[in-house]
Design an enzyme around this catalytic site. Structure first.
Site, PDB file in Angstrom:
ATOM      1  N   LYS A  23       0.855  -1.187   0.000  1.00 20.34           N
ATOM      2  CA  LYS A  23       0.000   0.000   0.000  1.00 20.34           C
ATOM      3  C   LYS A  23       0.894   1.241   0.000  1.00 20.34           C
ATOM      4  O   LYS A  23       1.858   1.301   0.760  1.00 20.34           O
ATOM      5  CB  LYS A  23      -0.879   0.012   1.248  1.00 20.34           C
ATOM      6  CG  LYS A  23      -1.900   1.133   1.244  1.00 20.34           C
ATOM      7  CD  LYS A  23      -2.623   1.318   2.563  1.00 20.34           C
ATOM      8  CE  LYS A  23      -3.311   0.079   3.048  1.00 20.34           C
ATOM      9  NZ  LYS A  23      -4.037   0.282   4.318  1.00 20.34           N
ATOM     10  N   CYS A  41       0.221  15.057  -6.188  1.00 20.53           N
ATOM     11  CA  CYS A  41      -0.307  14.297  -7.318  1.00 20.53           C
ATOM     12  C   CYS A  41      -1.505  13.428  -6.911  1.00 20.53           C
ATOM     13  O   CYS A  41      -1.476  12.750  -5.890  1.00 20.53           O
ATOM     14  CB  CYS A  41       0.804  13.410  -7.883  1.00 20.53           C
ATOM     15  SG  CYS A  41       0.282  12.355  -9.243  1.00 20.53           S
ATOM     16  N   CYS A  43      -3.016  11.865  -9.825  1.00 25.35           N
ATOM     17  CA  CYS A  43      -3.205  11.069 -11.049  1.00 25.35           C
ATOM     18  C   CYS A  43      -2.308   9.833 -11.069  1.00 25.35           C
ATOM     19  O   CYS A  43      -2.456   8.983 -11.944  1.00 25.35           O
ATOM     20  CB  CYS A  43      -2.943  11.919 -12.288  1.00 25.35           C
ATOM     21  SG  CYS A  43      -1.198  12.258 -12.632  1.00 25.35           S
ATOM     22  N   CYS A  52       3.210  16.725  -7.454  1.00 26.81           N
ATOM     23  CA  CYS A  52       2.761  16.850  -8.847  1.00 26.81           C
ATOM     24  C   CYS A  52       3.884  17.417  -9.715  1.00 26.81           C
ATOM     25  O   CYS A  52       4.541  18.383  -9.325  1.00 26.81           O
ATOM     26  CB  CYS A  52       1.544  17.785  -8.889  1.00 26.81           C
ATOM     27  SG  CYS A  52       1.031  18.289 -10.540  1.00 26.81           S
ATOM     28  N   HIS A  56      -0.162  15.089 -15.145  1.00 27.46           N
ATOM     29  CA  HIS A  56      -1.612  14.932 -15.315  1.00 27.46           C
ATOM     30  C   HIS A  56      -2.090  15.593 -16.609  1.00 27.46           C
ATOM     31  O   HIS A  56      -3.064  15.159 -17.202  1.00 27.46           O
ATOM     32  CB  HIS A  56      -2.374  15.486 -14.100  1.00 27.46           C
ATOM     33  CG  HIS A  56      -2.141  16.944 -13.856  1.00 27.46           C
ATOM     34  ND1 HIS A  56      -1.123  17.417 -13.076  1.00 27.46           N
ATOM     35  CD2 HIS A  56      -2.800  18.024 -14.325  1.00 27.46           C
ATOM     36  CE1 HIS A  56      -1.162  18.747 -13.054  1.00 27.46           C
ATOM     37  NE2 HIS A  56      -2.175  19.132 -13.808  1.00 27.46           N
TER      38      HIS A  56
HETATM   39 FE1  FES Z   1      -0.397  13.829 -10.987  1.00 32.56          FE
HETATM   40 FE2  FES Z   1      -0.210  16.399 -11.404  1.00 32.56          FE
HETATM   41  S1  FES Z   1      -1.792  15.369 -10.449  1.00 32.56           S
HETATM   42  S2  FES Z   1       1.191  14.892 -11.932  1.00 32.56           S
END
Ligand code: FES
Length: 77
Positions: A23, A41, A43, A52, A56
């Site tokens: 996890k 981040c 994504c 990030c 994304h």
């Molecule tokens: Fe994943 Fe920006 S939200 S790189």
């Protein structure tokens, strides 16, 4: 009809981050934030995860998804 395992694999969100861990959990102490804002981040495509790196944008362009970062802002007193 897809075999069950193939179906589950296609629904993975995390494709490569810390796959050796059962996890992935990140704990960030708000008191340690050095700048006025930090983007985390959501994504799972960032090369600097959990921060990030704007990956994304490419993910959204390629897939039609609409994901973006969690932005933490610090109040400047
Ligand atoms: Fe994943 Fe920006 S939200 S790189």
């Amino acid at each position: 009809f897809l075999p069950k395992k193939k179906k589950q694999r296609d629904s993975l969100i995390n494709l490569k981050i810390q796959k050796e861990n059962p996890k992935v959990v990140n704990e960030i102490d708000i008191e340690d934030l050095n700048s006025a804002s930090v983007c985390y981040c959501r994504c799972w495509r960032s090369k600097t995860f959990p921060v990030c790196d704007r990956s994304h944008l490419k993910h959204n362009e390629l897939t039609g998804d609409n994901v973006g970062p969690l932005i933490l802002k610090k109040k400047i007193l």
